[in-house]
Design a protein around this motif. Structure first.
Motif, short mmCIF file in Angstrom:
data_model
loop_
_atom_site.label_atom_id
_atom_site.label_comp_id
_atom_site.label_asym_id
_atom_site.label_seq_id
_atom_site.Cartn_x
_atom_site.Cartn_y
_atom_site.Cartn_z
N GLU A 12 91.04 15.90 -26.91
CA GLU A 12 92.41 15.69 -27.37
C GLU A 12 93.07 14.57 -26.59
O GLU A 12 93.79 13.75 -27.17
CB GLU A 12 93.22 16.98 -27.24
CG GLU A 12 92.81 18.03 -28.26
CD GLU A 12 93.50 19.37 -28.03
OE1 GLU A 12 94.30 19.49 -27.07
OE2 GLU A 12 93.23 20.30 -28.80
N ASP A 14 91.49 12.05 -25.20
CA ASP A 14 90.86 10.82 -25.68
C ASP A 14 91.47 10.39 -27.00
O ASP A 14 91.73 9.21 -27.22
CB ASP A 14 89.35 11.00 -25.85
CG ASP A 14 88.61 10.98 -24.53
OD1 ASP A 14 89.22 10.62 -23.50
OD2 ASP A 14 87.41 11.34 -24.53
N GLU A 15 91.69 11.35 -27.90
CA GLU A 15 92.26 11.01 -29.21
C GLU A 15 93.69 10.50 -29.06
O GLU A 15 94.09 9.55 -29.73
CB GLU A 15 92.23 12.22 -30.15
CG GLU A 15 92.70 11.84 -31.54
CD GLU A 15 92.47 12.93 -32.57
OE1 GLU A 15 93.19 12.91 -33.57
OE2 GLU A 15 91.56 13.76 -32.37
N THR A 16 94.46 11.10 -28.17
CA THR A 16 95.83 10.64 -27.92
C THR A 16 95.81 9.21 -27.38
O THR A 16 96.59 8.36 -27.81
CB THR A 16 96.54 11.59 -26.93
OG1 THR A 16 96.55 12.90 -27.49
CG2 THR A 16 97.96 11.13 -26.65
N ARG A 19 94.88 6.85 -30.22
CA ARG A 19 96.03 6.63 -31.13
C ARG A 19 97.03 5.67 -30.51
O ARG A 19 97.58 4.81 -31.19
CB ARG A 19 96.70 7.96 -31.47
CG ARG A 19 95.90 8.80 -32.43
CD ARG A 19 96.60 10.15 -32.68
NE ARG A 19 95.77 11.01 -33.45
CZ ARG A 19 95.96 11.25 -34.74
NH1 ARG A 19 96.95 10.68 -35.38
NH2 ARG A 19 95.14 12.07 -35.39
N ARG A 60 84.77 7.66 -33.37
CA ARG A 60 84.17 8.92 -33.81
C ARG A 60 82.70 9.01 -33.44
O ARG A 60 82.18 10.09 -33.23
CB ARG A 60 84.34 9.10 -35.31
CG ARG A 60 85.76 9.45 -35.66
CD ARG A 60 85.90 9.79 -37.11
NE ARG A 60 87.27 10.19 -37.40
CZ ARG A 60 87.81 10.15 -38.58
NH1 ARG A 60 87.10 9.77 -39.62
NH2 ARG A 60 89.06 10.52 -38.75
#
Length: 178
Positions: A12, A14-16, A19, A60
Motif C-alpha cells: 500500500e 508503494d502504491e501511494t 500514485r 504491476r
C-alpha cells in the motif's frame, strides 16, 4: 503484525508513492513531449498516456522501480517510435499522392509568442528533420548519438540537420510575414 500483514502495508505504501509519482510526472512528461513534437497537443496527450500506461504495467510487474528518469526515457523512446511511424506514413502518402504530406495538427501554445512561433515552425518541418533537430538541439545529443537514436548514418543525420535548419528557417520566416 505478522509478515503477511507487513507485506500488505508495504504494498500500500508503494502504491501511494507510485500514485504520487504519477501525479507529479504527468505534467513533466507532457511538457517534455509537447516541446519535442512541435507543440502538437493531441500527439503530446497520446504519448503521455502511452508513457503512463507503460509505467503502470512496469509497476504491476514489479520488474523495476519506476522513477522520473525512467518515465522520461520511456517518453523519449515513445517519441522516437512516433516519429518513425509518422515518417513511414509520410513516405506512403508521398508515394500514393506524388506530393508531400504536411502535419497541420498544431495545438495552441500559451505563453511566449516567439516560443509558440518556433514550435509552430518546428511542427511544419518534415518529421525526419524534426526528429533530428529535436534530438540535437533540444535534447543536446551529439550527431553520432542522434544517428544511433534514429538508426541512420552520421552523414545522413548531418544532411537531415542541414535540411532541417533550412526548412525551419524558411517556415519560421514565413510565419513572420503572415
Amino acid at each position: 503484525m505478522n509478515n503477511a500483514e507487513a507485506g500488505v502495508v508495504g504494498a500500500e505504501a508503494d502504491e501511494t508513492a507510485f500514485r504520487a509519482l504519477c501525479a507529479k510526472a504527468i505534467p513533466e512528461v507532457y511538457s517534455y513531449v509537447l516541446h519535442r513534437c512541435g507543440g502538437c497537443v493531441p500527439v503530446a496527450e497520446d504519448l503521455t498516456s502511452e508513457v503512463m500506461v507503460a509505467a503502470v504495467a512496469e509497476f504491476r510487474s514489479q520488474g523495476r522501480r519506476v522513477d522520473m528518469a525512467w518515465l522520461i526515457a520511456v517518453a523519449h523512446n515513445k517519441l522516437l517510435d512516433h516519429w518513425r511511424r509518422h515518417e513511414r506514413e509520410e513516405r506512403r502518402l508521398r508515394l500514393f499522392w506524388g506530393g508531400g504530406a504536411e502535419d497541420t495538427g498544431l495545438g495552441a501554445w500559451e505563453g511566449d509568442e516567439a516560443r509558440a512561433r518556433a514550435l509552430g515552425a518546428l511542427g511544419r518541418v518534415p518529421v525526419a528533420q524534426r526528429a533530428a533537430l529535436t534530438l540535437r538541439y533540444l535534447d543536446g545529443l551529439s550527431v553520432p548519438e542522434v544517428a544511433r537514436q534514429l538508426g541512420r548514418s552520421v552523414h545522413a543525420v548531418e544532411s537531415l540537420l542541414a535540411r532541417g535548419r533550412r526548412s525551419f528557417r524558411r517556415v519560421y520566416l514565413e510565419q513572420a510575414d503572415d
